[in-house]
Design a protein around this motif. Sequence first.
Motif, PDB file in Angstrom:
ATOM      1  N   GLU A  13       0.829  -1.210   0.000  1.00 15.03           N
ATOM      2  CA  GLU A  13       0.000   0.000   0.000  1.00 15.03           C
ATOM      3  C   GLU A  13       0.862   1.257   0.000  1.00 15.03           C
ATOM      4  O   GLU A  13       1.703   1.452   0.871  1.00 15.03           O
ATOM      5  CB  GLU A  13      -0.912   0.023   1.221  1.00 15.03           C
ATOM      6  CG  GLU A  13      -2.003  -1.020   1.214  1.00 15.03           C
ATOM      7  CD  GLU A  13      -2.841  -0.953   2.475  1.00 15.03           C
ATOM      8  OE1 GLU A  13      -3.095   0.163   2.973  1.00 15.03           O
ATOM      9  OE2 GLU A  13      -3.236  -2.019   2.981  1.00 15.03           O
ATOM     10  N   SER A  17       1.593  -0.030  -4.921  1.00 17.17           N
ATOM     11  CA  SER A  17       0.200   0.105  -5.354  1.00 17.17           C
ATOM     12  C   SER A  17      -0.484   1.229  -4.593  1.00 17.17           C
ATOM     13  O   SER A  17      -0.081   1.563  -3.476  1.00 17.17           O
ATOM     14  CB  SER A  17      -0.548  -1.217  -5.112  1.00 17.17           C
ATOM     15  OG  SER A  17       0.183  -2.320  -5.622  1.00 17.17           O
ATOM     16  N   SER A  21      -6.638   1.692  -4.049  1.00 22.17           N
ATOM     17  CA  SER A  21      -6.977   0.435  -4.705  1.00 22.17           C
ATOM     18  C   SER A  21      -7.196  -0.678  -3.687  1.00 22.17           C
ATOM     19  O   SER A  21      -7.942  -1.628  -3.950  1.00 22.17           O
ATOM     20  CB  SER A  21      -5.883   0.015  -5.690  1.00 22.17           C
ATOM     21  OG  SER A  21      -4.675  -0.322  -5.021  1.00 22.17           O
ATOM     22  N   VAL A  22      -6.563  -0.548  -2.525  1.00 22.54           N
ATOM     23  CA  VAL A  22      -6.755  -1.533  -1.462  1.00 22.54           C
ATOM     24  C   VAL A  22      -7.941  -1.157  -0.586  1.00 22.54           C
ATOM     25  O   VAL A  22      -8.869  -1.946  -0.384  1.00 22.54           O
ATOM     26  CB  VAL A  22      -5.485  -1.660  -0.595  1.00 22.54           C
ATOM     27  CG1 VAL A  22      -5.730  -2.612   0.574  1.00 22.54           C
ATOM     28  CG2 VAL A  22      -4.315  -2.150  -1.445  1.00 22.54           C
ATOM     29  N   LEU A  26     -10.480  -3.239  -2.791  1.00 26.64           N
ATOM     30  CA  LEU A  26     -10.530  -4.537  -2.109  1.00 26.64           C
ATOM     31  C   LEU A  26     -11.461  -4.531  -0.904  1.00 26.64           C
ATOM     32  O   LEU A  26     -12.206  -5.490  -0.676  1.00 26.64           O
ATOM     33  CB  LEU A  26      -9.126  -4.964  -1.677  1.00 26.64           C
ATOM     34  CG  LEU A  26      -8.147  -5.351  -2.786  1.00 26.64           C
ATOM     35  CD1 LEU A  26      -6.888  -5.949  -2.180  1.00 26.64           C
ATOM     36  CD2 LEU A  26      -8.760  -6.314  -3.775  1.00 26.64           C
ATOM     37  N   TRP A  87     -10.521 -12.200  -1.073  1.00 24.63           N
ATOM     38  CA  TRP A  87      -9.829 -11.573  -2.197  1.00 24.63           C
ATOM     39  C   TRP A  87      -9.238 -12.625  -3.130  1.00 24.63           C
ATOM     40  O   TRP A  87      -9.315 -12.487  -4.351  1.00 24.63           O
ATOM     41  CB  TRP A  87      -8.738 -10.639  -1.692  1.00 24.63           C
ATOM     42  CG  TRP A  87      -9.274  -9.443  -0.974  1.00 24.63           C
ATOM     43  CD1 TRP A  87     -10.509  -8.873  -1.112  1.00 24.63           C
ATOM     44  CD2 TRP A  87      -8.586  -8.669   0.020  1.00 24.63           C
ATOM     45  NE1 TRP A  87     -10.629  -7.790  -0.275  1.00 24.63           N
ATOM     46  CE2 TRP A  87      -9.478  -7.635   0.431  1.00 24.63           C
ATOM     47  CE3 TRP A  87      -7.327  -8.738   0.602  1.00 24.63           C
ATOM     48  CZ2 TRP A  87      -9.124  -6.683   1.402  1.00 24.63           C
ATOM     49  CZ3 TRP A  87      -6.972  -7.792   1.564  1.00 24.63           C
ATOM     50  CH2 TRP A  87      -7.868  -6.780   1.950  1.00 24.63           C
ATOM     51  N   PHE A  91      -9.982 -12.833  -7.064  1.00 23.69           N
ATOM     52  CA  PHE A  91      -8.973 -12.833  -8.128  1.00 23.69           C
ATOM     53  C   PHE A  91      -9.119 -14.072  -8.996  1.00 23.69           C
ATOM     54  O   PHE A  91      -9.031 -14.003 -10.223  1.00 23.69           O
ATOM     55  CB  PHE A  91      -7.564 -12.776  -7.520  1.00 23.69           C
ATOM     56  CG  PHE A  91      -7.144 -11.401  -7.070  1.00 23.69           C
ATOM     57  CD1 PHE A  91      -6.990 -10.372  -7.980  1.00 23.69           C
ATOM     58  CD2 PHE A  91      -6.886 -11.140  -5.732  1.00 23.69           C
ATOM     59  CE1 PHE A  91      -6.588  -9.100  -7.575  1.00 23.69           C
ATOM     60  CE2 PHE A  91      -6.486  -9.880  -5.311  1.00 23.69           C
ATOM     61  CZ  PHE A  91      -6.337  -8.854  -6.231  1.00 23.69           C
ATOM     62  N   ALA A  98      -5.351  -6.466  -9.609  1.00 22.85           N
ATOM     63  CA  ALA A  98      -4.519  -5.647  -8.725  1.00 22.85           C
ATOM     64  C   ALA A  98      -3.977  -4.418  -9.440  1.00 22.85           C
ATOM     65  O   ALA A  98      -3.649  -4.462 -10.631  1.00 22.85           O
ATOM     66  CB  ALA A  98      -3.363  -6.479  -8.182  1.00 22.85           C
ATOM     67  N   SER A 128      -3.438 -12.987   0.734  1.00 15.44           N
ATOM     68  CA  SER A 128      -3.909 -11.943  -0.181  1.00 15.44           C
ATOM     69  C   SER A 128      -2.770 -11.367  -1.024  1.00 15.44           C
ATOM     70  O   SER A 128      -3.003 -10.847  -2.117  1.00 15.44           O
ATOM     71  CB  SER A 128      -4.589 -10.813   0.602  1.00 15.44           C
ATOM     72  OG  SER A 128      -3.671 -10.147   1.449  1.00 15.44           O
ATOM     73  N   GLN A 129      -1.539 -11.463  -0.532  1.00 17.95           N
ATOM     74  CA  GLN A 129      -0.398 -10.933  -1.276  1.00 17.95           C
ATOM     75  C   GLN A 129      -0.163 -11.696  -2.582  1.00 17.95           C
ATOM     76  O   GLN A 129       0.079 -11.101  -3.635  1.00 17.95           O
ATOM     77  CB  GLN A 129       0.870 -11.007  -0.429  1.00 17.95           C
ATOM     78  CG  GLN A 129       0.903 -10.111   0.789  1.00 17.95           C
ATOM     79  CD  GLN A 129       2.138 -10.355   1.630  1.00 17.95           C
ATOM     80  OE1 GLN A 129       3.157 -10.849   1.146  1.00 17.95           O
ATOM     81  NE2 GLN A 129       2.067 -10.023   2.906  1.00 17.95           N
ATOM     82  N   TRP A 132      -2.586 -10.958  -5.348  1.00 15.14           N
ATOM     83  CA  TRP A 132      -2.421  -9.542  -5.713  1.00 15.14           C
ATOM     84  C   TRP A 132      -1.319  -9.404  -6.758  1.00 15.14           C
ATOM     85  O   TRP A 132      -1.462  -8.699  -7.761  1.00 15.14           O
ATOM     86  CB  TRP A 132      -2.099  -8.718  -4.470  1.00 15.14           C
ATOM     87  CG  TRP A 132      -1.932  -7.256  -4.730  1.00 15.14           C
ATOM     88  CD1 TRP A 132      -0.768  -6.573  -4.899  1.00 15.14           C
ATOM     89  CD2 TRP A 132      -2.980  -6.274  -4.851  1.00 15.14           C
ATOM     90  NE1 TRP A 132      -1.009  -5.235  -5.117  1.00 15.14           N
ATOM     91  CE2 TRP A 132      -2.368  -5.020  -5.093  1.00 15.14           C
ATOM     92  CE3 TRP A 132      -4.371  -6.349  -4.772  1.00 15.14           C
ATOM     93  CZ2 TRP A 132      -3.092  -3.852  -5.255  1.00 15.14           C
ATOM     94  CZ3 TRP A 132      -5.099  -5.166  -4.940  1.00 15.14           C
ATOM     95  CH2 TRP A 132      -4.465  -3.943  -5.173  1.00 15.14           C
ATOM     96  N   THR A 136      -2.455  -8.927 -12.332  1.00 15.78           N
ATOM     97  CA  THR A 136      -2.249  -7.513 -12.588  1.00 15.78           C
ATOM     98  C   THR A 136      -2.430  -7.217 -14.065  1.00 15.78           C
ATOM     99  O   THR A 136      -2.374  -8.113 -14.905  1.00 15.78           O
ATOM    100  CB  THR A 136      -0.824  -7.057 -12.167  1.00 15.78           C
ATOM    101  OG1 THR A 136       0.100  -7.319 -13.248  1.00 15.78           O
ATOM    102  CG2 THR A 136      -0.345  -7.791 -10.924  1.00 15.78           C
TER     103      THR A 136
END
Length: 225
Positions: A13, A17, A21-22, A26, A87, A91, A98, A128-129, A132, A136
Amino acid sequence: MSESPVWIVLDIEGTTSSTESVHVGLYSYARPRLGPWIDAHRDDPVVAAAVAETGGATTAETVAILHGWMDGDVKATPLKTLQGQIWADGFARGELTAHFFDDVPPALRAWREEGRRLAVFSSGSVASQRPWFAHTAAGDLSVLVERHFDTVNAGPKREPASYQSIAEALGAQPGELLFLSDVPAELDAAGAAGWRTTGVRRPGEPSEHAGFGDHPVVTSFEEIK
């Protein structure tokens, strides 16, 4: 920098990014799905443990607690766990993509080509990483990242001990590690653990006008050599 670091560890964050957006993208996706997700996955031990940690007696009470944490931007582990699952599902369904700043994907690819190794340390869960970075507009970036750390497997981001733990996990000396973040307190903690640090000042982000003290500062990954 006089010598290239062996590992570059990334915050997400405000660094790779946009915060919006988070927190908007999200968070708004997960918010209405928390209750249905809990009810549909009660047999999942990870979900059951997260629900138990909130202290809520019913789904409604649990969701109210989770929403309160979201509203207060509380980095609570049960919330991060459940959000991460939701999330990842989003995805996988193709309902989420992302956001990364334009300078990030080419920089990550260039660093890997140069032989540098990449890791992530974010307050967002490891669960979640990974999606993400995998989903993209610039393609699958997850193949570039070797290790993922969060506040569960490493510790709080503002405590030096967390960075010492990561260094041990990576088998690296502190001086071989560079941490990129938009949060001065996190950089202070990494620096106290002997890491190299660089503040990332993104226009329009919450830390755009923050004081980074003695930490080097960039506005783009293109400036990191």
